[in-house]
Design a protein around this motif. Structure first.
Motif, short mmCIF file in Angstrom:
data_model
loop_
_atom_site.label_atom_id
_atom_site.label_comp_id
_atom_site.label_asym_id
_atom_site.label_seq_id
_atom_site.Cartn_x
_atom_site.Cartn_y
_atom_site.Cartn_z
N GLN A 164 -0.20 12.54 32.20
CA GLN A 164 1.10 12.31 32.80
C GLN A 164 1.88 11.20 32.11
O GLN A 164 3.08 11.06 32.33
CB GLN A 164 0.96 11.98 34.29
CG GLN A 164 0.42 13.15 35.08
CD GLN A 164 0.23 12.82 36.55
OE1 GLN A 164 0.39 11.69 36.97
NE2 GLN A 164 -0.12 13.83 37.33
N GLN A 165 1.22 10.39 31.28
CA GLN A 165 1.87 9.28 30.60
C GLN A 165 2.10 9.63 29.13
O GLN A 165 1.16 9.88 28.40
CB GLN A 165 1.01 8.02 30.69
CG GLN A 165 0.67 7.59 32.11
CD GLN A 165 1.91 7.16 32.88
OE1 GLN A 165 2.79 6.49 32.35
NE2 GLN A 165 1.99 7.55 34.13
N ARG A 166 3.37 9.62 28.72
CA ARG A 166 3.70 9.98 27.34
C ARG A 166 3.04 9.04 26.34
O ARG A 166 2.59 9.46 25.27
CB ARG A 166 5.22 9.97 27.16
CG ARG A 166 5.68 10.56 25.84
CD ARG A 166 7.21 10.59 25.77
NE ARG A 166 7.66 11.47 24.70
CZ ARG A 166 7.76 11.09 23.42
NH1 ARG A 166 7.42 9.88 23.06
NH2 ARG A 166 8.17 11.95 22.50
N SER A 174 -3.96 6.10 31.85
CA SER A 174 -4.44 7.34 32.45
C SER A 174 -4.78 8.38 31.39
O SER A 174 -4.13 8.44 30.35
CB SER A 174 -3.34 7.87 33.37
OG SER A 174 -3.67 9.14 33.84
N PRO A 178 9.04 8.90 29.84
CA PRO A 178 7.77 8.17 29.67
C PRO A 178 6.63 8.74 30.51
O PRO A 178 5.47 8.54 30.18
CB PRO A 178 8.09 6.74 30.09
CG PRO A 178 9.42 6.79 30.76
CD PRO A 178 10.12 8.04 30.34
N ASN A 179 6.97 9.46 31.59
CA ASN A 179 5.92 10.12 32.37
C ASN A 179 6.48 11.35 33.05
O ASN A 179 7.69 11.50 33.17
CB ASN A 179 5.28 9.16 33.38
CG ASN A 179 6.31 8.49 34.25
OD1 ASN A 179 7.10 9.16 34.92
ND2 ASN A 179 6.34 7.17 34.25
N HIS A 180 5.57 12.23 33.47
CA HIS A 180 5.97 13.46 34.15
C HIS A 180 4.87 13.84 35.13
O HIS A 180 3.70 13.87 34.75
CB HIS A 180 6.19 14.58 33.13
CG HIS A 180 6.88 15.77 33.70
ND1 HIS A 180 6.22 16.66 34.54
CD2 HIS A 180 8.15 16.21 33.60
CE1 HIS A 180 7.09 17.61 34.91
NE2 HIS A 180 8.26 17.35 34.36
N ILE A 196 2.73 15.82 30.52
CA ILE A 196 3.65 15.79 29.38
C ILE A 196 3.58 17.13 28.64
O ILE A 196 2.50 17.64 28.37
CB ILE A 196 3.26 14.63 28.42
CG1 ILE A 196 3.36 13.29 29.14
CG2 ILE A 196 4.12 14.65 27.16
CD1 ILE A 196 4.73 12.93 29.67
#
Length: 73
Positions: free
Chosen positions: A6-8, A2, A43-45, A49
């Motif tokens: 949202q993905q670290r 992505s 690892p995601n938020h 991030i």
């Protein structure tokens, strides 16, 4: 992967990103800059991030614009 921030794993120092600063969250105003540090450890938020830009500004990544650096090839 992505590119919505949202993905670290998708974010690395040297990338150009759009972030929302804490004070701009109600308006959604974006600030563009180059990532210096990743501040979110998970690892995601769902809200993006959290990063520190080279300018010192801190916010959550909303868009990854440029992969940056030689490792992006």
């Amino acid at each position: 992967m992505s590119t919505n921030g949202q993905q670290r794993a998708a974010i690395r120092p040297g990338m150009t990103v759009d972030i929302v600063l804490k004070q701009d969250q109600p308006t959604g105003k974006l600030t563009r800059g180059v990532v210096k540090d990743l501040l979110t450890k998970s690892p995601n938020h769902p809200h993006g991030i959290k990063v520190r830009l080279q300018s010192g500004q801190v916010g959550r990544v909303k868009a990854i614009l440029d992969q940056g650096g030689p490792s992006a090839t």
